[in-house]
Design an enzyme around this catalytic site. Structure first.
Site, PDB file in Angstrom:
ATOM      1  N   THR A 152       0.839  -1.202   0.000  1.00 12.12           N
ATOM      2  CA  THR A 152       0.000   0.000   0.000  1.00 12.12           C
ATOM      3  C   THR A 152       0.871   1.248   0.000  1.00 12.12           C
ATOM      4  O   THR A 152       1.770   1.394   0.831  1.00 12.12           O
ATOM      5  CB  THR A 152      -0.905   0.036   1.254  1.00 12.12           C
ATOM      6  OG1 THR A 152      -1.584  -1.209   1.371  1.00 12.12           O
ATOM      7  CG2 THR A 152      -1.924   1.159   1.143  1.00 12.12           C
TER       8      THR A 152
ATOM      9  N   GLY B  26       1.388   0.099   6.245  1.00 12.99           N
ATOM     10  CA  GLY B  26       0.726   1.386   6.077  1.00 12.99           C
ATOM     11  C   GLY B  26       1.277   2.175   4.911  1.00 12.99           C
ATOM     12  O   GLY B  26       2.445   2.034   4.529  1.00 12.99           O
TER      13      GLY B  26
ATOM     14  N   ASP C 209       2.387   5.780  -4.636  1.00  9.13           N
ATOM     15  CA  ASP C 209       2.374   7.173  -4.165  1.00  9.13           C
ATOM     16  C   ASP C 209       3.770   7.613  -3.732  1.00  9.13           C
ATOM     17  O   ASP C 209       4.176   8.755  -3.974  1.00  9.13           O
ATOM     18  CB  ASP C 209       1.383   7.337  -3.010  1.00  9.13           C
ATOM     19  CG  ASP C 209      -0.060   7.156  -3.464  1.00  9.13           C
ATOM     20  OD1 ASP C 209      -0.343   7.417  -4.644  1.00  9.13           O
ATOM     21  OD2 ASP C 209      -0.895   6.759  -2.632  1.00  9.13           O
TER      22      ASP C 209
ATOM     23  N   LYS D 245       7.384  -1.782   5.242  1.00  7.85           N
ATOM     24  CA  LYS D 245       6.691  -1.467   6.496  1.00  7.85           C
ATOM     25  C   LYS D 245       5.188  -1.403   6.256  1.00  7.85           C
ATOM     26  O   LYS D 245       4.738  -1.207   5.119  1.00  7.85           O
ATOM     27  CB  LYS D 245       7.170  -0.119   7.052  1.00  7.85           C
ATOM     28  CG  LYS D 245       8.632  -0.097   7.449  1.00  7.85           C
ATOM     29  CD  LYS D 245       9.039   1.290   7.933  1.00  7.85           C
ATOM     30  CE  LYS D 245      10.518   1.358   8.259  1.00  7.85           C
ATOM     31  NZ  LYS D 245      10.935   2.726   8.651  1.00  7.85           N
TER      32      LYS D 245
END
Length: 298
Positions: free
Chosen positions: A239, A278, A243, A276
């Site tokens: 995720t 998140g 970005d 990691k």
């Protein structure tokens, strides 16, 4: 040394994540195992990524007049993102993404909320901020007409534009012409090509940096196809990898790095982000990226 000045125009969402052993059937109520809230929205994510890598970042967007909106602005401030241009919509809620995770599968409901109020007229009122930027970073979680208007303004002032075409939708011809760089993943690139008119194909290919996950990033340089390999890492959570790549690319290009070096820098940042949990919490610092970047350049 002057920090690169990056303006990110895009979405701010609160992600509401529920973990459950099974998906509920219609009309069924079940007990879940965990619930968490995470700051999100592609715009906010990319702003955080760029700020962690040392840029002077300005976020343009809207949140609702609620606790989620206040919290998202507070988190951005903690990440050294300037929120002077994050407006609170008085008659709308902050955007949310409700995510149910079960057995490595997920279902997501996005409510755009205040993100839909980022109108072309509102963009025009912030033309001066775009003009003062070294680069403008865009995505597609606000109205497409607003993305078009921002790209027009940037081109008028000769400000480079990165457009991350996600979530995918067909891009108007004018927008394809106005953006400087496109950053689709391989699925989005395939859709861009399928939807393109014949005269748009060369524009798309020449401007695209195609992210291909663990394979790396593919792009054309002087009509030659180049592949920058991804770093080998232990994947924990993908995720926010895209970005992170976009935020890092904006930083590198703002510093006038060579295209291939900029892609390497951004690719390293994206790779590190998956180690990691998140989206924002997994984004690397400048020191993390530079350490590997310098080794790769030796």
């Amino acid at each position: 040394m002057k920090k690169p000045r990056i303006t990110v125009l895009g979405s701010l969402n609160m992600d509401l994540v529920t973990v459950t052993e099974k998906m509920p059937e219609q009309g069924e109520t079940i007990t879940g195992q965990a619930f968490s809230t995470f700051p999100g929205g592609k715009g906010a994510n990319q702003a955080v990524a760029a700020a962690r890598l040392g840029a002077e970042v300005y976020m343009l967007g809207k949140v609702g007049n609620d606790l989620f909106g206040s919290k998202l602005k507070e988190i951005l401030i903690q990440e050294n993102v300037n929120v002077n241009f994050v407006e609170t919509a008085t008659n709308n809620v902050t955007g949310t993404a409700s995510i149910i995770i079960s057995n490595h599968d997920n279902r997501i409901i996005v409510v755009p909320g205040a993100n839909k109020e980022v109108t072309p007229e509102w963009i025009i009122s912030h033309e001066e901020q775009i003009r003062k930027s070294d680069i403008l970073l865009l995505q597609l979680e606000i109205p497409l007409e607003s993305v078009k208007k921002a790209a027009q303004i940037a081109k008028k002032h000769k400000i480079p534009v990165i457009l991350n075409p996600a979530p995918y939708q067909k891009l108007p011809h004018e927008l394809l012409k106005d953006v400087t760089y496109l950053t689709p993943n391989e699925h989005e690139f395939r859709q861009l090509v399928e939807d393109a008119a014949k005269e748009e194909l060369e524009i798309i290919r020449a401007k695209s940096f195609i992210t291909k996950g663990e394979e790396g990033v593919e792009f054309l340089l002087n009509n030659e196809k180049i592949l920058v390999n991804a770093q080998k890492v232990d994947v924990v959570d993908t995720t926010g990898a895209g970005d992170t790549f976009n935020g890092a690319l904006a930083v590198a290009l703002s510093e006038n790095q060579d295209i291939k070096d900029a892609i390497l820098f951004a690719s390293i940042a994206g790779s590190l982000s998956v180690t990691k949990l998140g989206a924002q919490s997994g984004m690397p610092s400048l020191n993390d990226v530079i350490r590997i970047y310098e080794i790769q350049k030796m």
